[in-house]
Scaffold this motif. Structure first.
Motif, PDB file in Angstrom:
ATOM      1  N   HIS A 384       0.834  -1.204   0.000  1.00 36.44           N
ATOM      2  CA  HIS A 384       0.000   0.000   0.000  1.00 36.44           C
ATOM      3  C   HIS A 384       0.865   1.250   0.000  1.00 36.44           C
ATOM      4  CE1 HIS A 384      -2.364   3.250   1.966  1.00 36.44           C
ATOM      5  NE2 HIS A 384      -3.308   2.796   1.165  1.00 36.44           N
ATOM      6  N   ALA A 385       1.937   1.248   0.788  1.00 32.13           N
ATOM      7  CA  ALA A 385       2.819   2.412   0.853  1.00 32.13           C
ATOM      8  C   ALA A 385       3.498   2.666  -0.496  1.00 32.13           C
ATOM      9  CB  ALA A 385       3.863   2.220   1.948  1.00 32.13           C
ATOM     10  N   ALA A 386       3.859   1.603  -1.199  1.00 28.69           N
ATOM     11  CA  ALA A 386       4.467   1.773  -2.518  1.00 28.69           C
ATOM     12  C   ALA A 386       3.482   2.388  -3.500  1.00 28.69           C
ATOM     13  CB  ALA A 386       4.973   0.430  -3.042  1.00 28.69           C
ATOM     14  N   LEU A 387       2.231   1.991  -3.403  1.00 33.26           N
ATOM     15  CA  LEU A 387       1.213   2.484  -4.333  1.00 33.26           C
ATOM     16  C   LEU A 387       0.776   3.903  -4.015  1.00 33.26           C
ATOM     17  CD1 LEU A 387      -0.978  -0.748  -4.526  1.00 33.26           C
ATOM     18  CD2 LEU A 387       0.479   0.176  -6.347  1.00 33.26           C
ATOM     19  N   GLN A 388       0.787   4.290  -2.730  1.00 29.34           N
ATOM     20  CA  GLN A 388       0.215   5.567  -2.332  1.00 29.34           C
ATOM     21  C   GLN A 388       1.224   6.602  -1.853  1.00 29.34           C
ATOM     22  OE1 GLN A 388      -2.962   6.245  -2.870  1.00 29.34           O
ATOM     23  NE2 GLN A 388      -3.286   4.167  -3.650  1.00 29.34           N
ATOM     24  N   ALA A 389       2.388   6.165  -1.368  1.00 28.63           N
ATOM     25  CA  ALA A 389       3.321   7.108  -0.746  1.00 28.63           C
ATOM     26  C   ALA A 389       4.719   7.056  -1.336  1.00 28.63           C
ATOM     27  CB  ALA A 389       3.387   6.845   0.765  1.00 28.63           C
ATOM     28  N   GLY A 390       4.896   6.339  -2.424  1.00 31.26           N
ATOM     29  CA  GLY A 390       6.207   6.313  -3.064  1.00 31.26           C
ATOM     30  C   GLY A 390       7.245   5.496  -2.322  1.00 31.26           C
ATOM     31  N   GLU A 391       6.807   4.514  -1.544  1.00 34.35           N
ATOM     32  CA  GLU A 391       7.756   3.639  -0.844  1.00 34.35           C
ATOM     33  C   GLU A 391       8.738   3.048  -1.843  1.00 34.35           C
ATOM     34  OE1 GLU A 391       8.748   1.312   2.829  1.00 34.35           O
ATOM     35  OE2 GLU A 391       7.073   2.691   2.560  1.00 34.35           O
ATOM     36  N   THR A 392      10.015   3.045  -1.473  1.00 27.64           N
ATOM     37  CA  THR A 392      11.043   2.539  -2.367  1.00 27.64           C
ATOM     38  C   THR A 392      11.292   1.054  -2.129  1.00 27.64           C
ATOM     39  OG1 THR A 392      12.720   3.286  -0.808  1.00 27.64           O
ATOM     40  CG2 THR A 392      12.184   4.754  -2.642  1.00 27.64           C
TER      41      THR A 392
END
Length: 451
Positions: A384-392
């Motif tokens: 979810h963080a990768a999809l919404q917050a640019g998690e690397t």
């Protein structure tokens, strides 16, 4: 004389006769989501807001070097100089309110007060740069966390002698922790290219630079990600260059370089050390990594809506993205392969998705199958963080091919580049600045920040 102060990771302040230039300004702990300062520090943000820098230089766009949350603390009249081949980042910084934002050109000097700063070409010129810094007859090199190509090395050798080199002492095992089954343990030595290049540069002083972070306190990465210790680097440099002095500079600490040598100076008051500071990395090559189901339990639960959005992506969005990309480069995916994607929630419960991939073609399978040809595991929270917050990728705790493949596939799978993983490609191929764009939208309160 020139004063050099460490902020964190690749962040520094250089001072000379009233000119104050900052590099790769990160004022966050943790930064880049799960990079915790090592040794630990806190930041006095009110003091940082009062700082006056003659200019800020940013070597490249990675979120451990360019964070809009950190830039947001600075006076908007501060000149910002950045190396980046993507124009969007400059617009985003301007949208924060900065009025003097400049794109750096390689080998073109920038004069800022007493300093002449020359961006030099890194091995990956589409991403990185390094900085040559001149002041009052001193010649300094900030390699940031780049690799130096040999054309640049030849140019730098022509610029000798070097008084001080800030060298990225720590290799990072980003791929090895993603696919630990196929990883070969590190010997703890710096790469041969680095040894050759340091010997060619032959500096008076070397600061082991970059890194200076660990992952969460519970993370197995802390004993698997960083194989080179400060002590190990120092011993290797002493053997390689007996006349060169290695100077460890922890966050907040400062040195003054004059023609008589180096001495420690007053630290930065707005970087506050917390706890022991002369800590070192403890690489454990025989460490057995925990299962992804156990790692996922360390992350908080998502809301029902957030979980639904991730599963909808796995059902549809992922397929759409995959079909929009060129086929994987590796021949392994030229044949039809069953790919199993496993997503683990905060209780370690697994949701499996099965796909068949062949070249640029993908279809979702309606039932579980046994002839698995590729596996990907990821915590639900991190996806979810990768999809919404640019998690690397380096902070997602993704796990690739932690699976007992049938004998005829096992050898072929082990030879495939991990970054050909379908989920990695869908999340990160052709994506620029997702982390900074998410920051900008949050900081400006605008979900439609200008792209």
């Amino acid at each position: 004389m020139v004063k050099v102060s460490r902020i964190l990771h690749a962040g520094y302040v250089f001072e000379c006769e009233g000119t104050r230039v900052a590099f790769d300004t990160i004022f966050e702990n943790p930064f880049s989501r799960n990079c915790h300062a090592f040794p630990s520090v806190e930041f006095d943000q009110e003091q940082i807001r009062d700082q006056k820098f003659s200019a800020v230089f940013i070597s490249h766009y990675h979120d451990d070097h360019c964070s809009l949350d950190s830039l947001n603390l600075l006076d908007r009249s501060t000149p910002i100089y950045m190396y980046c081949v993507f124009d969007e980042i400059f617009d985003w910084i301007r949208q924060l309110g900065f009025t003097n934002v400049n794109s750096l050109a390689l080998n073109t000097p920038v004069k800022v007060g007493e300093f002449e700063i020359i961006p030099r070409r890194a091995l990956d010129a589409d991403v990185d740069s390094l900085f040559q810094i001149k002041a009052k007859g001193f010649n300094l090199l900030n390699v940031v966390d780049s690799w130096i190509d040999y054309d640049t090395l030849e140019l730098l050798c022509d610029q000798a002698p070097w008084d001080l080199v800030l060298w990225p002492f720590q290799t990072m095992r980003e791929i090895e922790v993603i696919a630990p089954r196929s990883a070969v343990p590190s010997d703890g030595l710096i790469p041969e290219e680095w040894a050759e290049q340091l010997k060619a540069l032959n500096p008076r002083y070397v600061i082991p630079s970059s890194c200076q972070f660990s992952m969460e306190s519970w993370s197995w990465y802390n004993h698997a990600f960083f194989p080179v210790s400060y002590a190990g680097f120092t011993n290797q440099i002493k053997a390689l260059l007996p006349q060169t002095r290695v100077v460890r500079l922890n966050p907040s600490c400062s040195i003054v370089l004059d023609h008589g040598g180096i001495k420690f100076a007053e630290p930065l008051p707005w970087v506050i050390p917390v706890g022991p500071q002369d800590v070192d990395y403890d690489y454990q090559p025989d460490l057995v990594p925990p299962k992804t189901s156990e790692v996922a339990k360390h992350f908080p639960a998502l809301t029902l809506e957030q979980s639904r959005s991730v599963f909808e992506y796995c059902q549809a969005g992922l397929l759409e993205k995959y079909r929009s990309m060129p086929a994987p480069e590796d021949v392994y995916f030229e044949s039809p392969r069953v790919w199993r994607l496993s997503v683990f929630d905060h209780e370690g419960q697994e949701q499996r998705f099965f796909y068949q991939v062949q070249g640029a073609v993908i279809q979702k399978l309606t039932a579980a199958v046994d002839d698995i040809g590729w596996t990907t595991e990821v915590p639900l929270y991190k996806l979810h963080a990768a999809l919404q917050a640019g998690e690397t990728l380096t902070s997602m705790y993704m796990r690739i091919n932690d699976f007992d493949f049938v004998a005829e596939l096992s050898s072929a799978v082990s030879e495939v580049d991990v970054v050909e993983d379908p989920l990695i490609r869908c999340l990160f191929n052709g994506v620029f600045g997702a982390y900074q764009l998410a920051q900008l939208r949050r900081l400006t309160g605008c979900q439609r920040a200008v792209l």
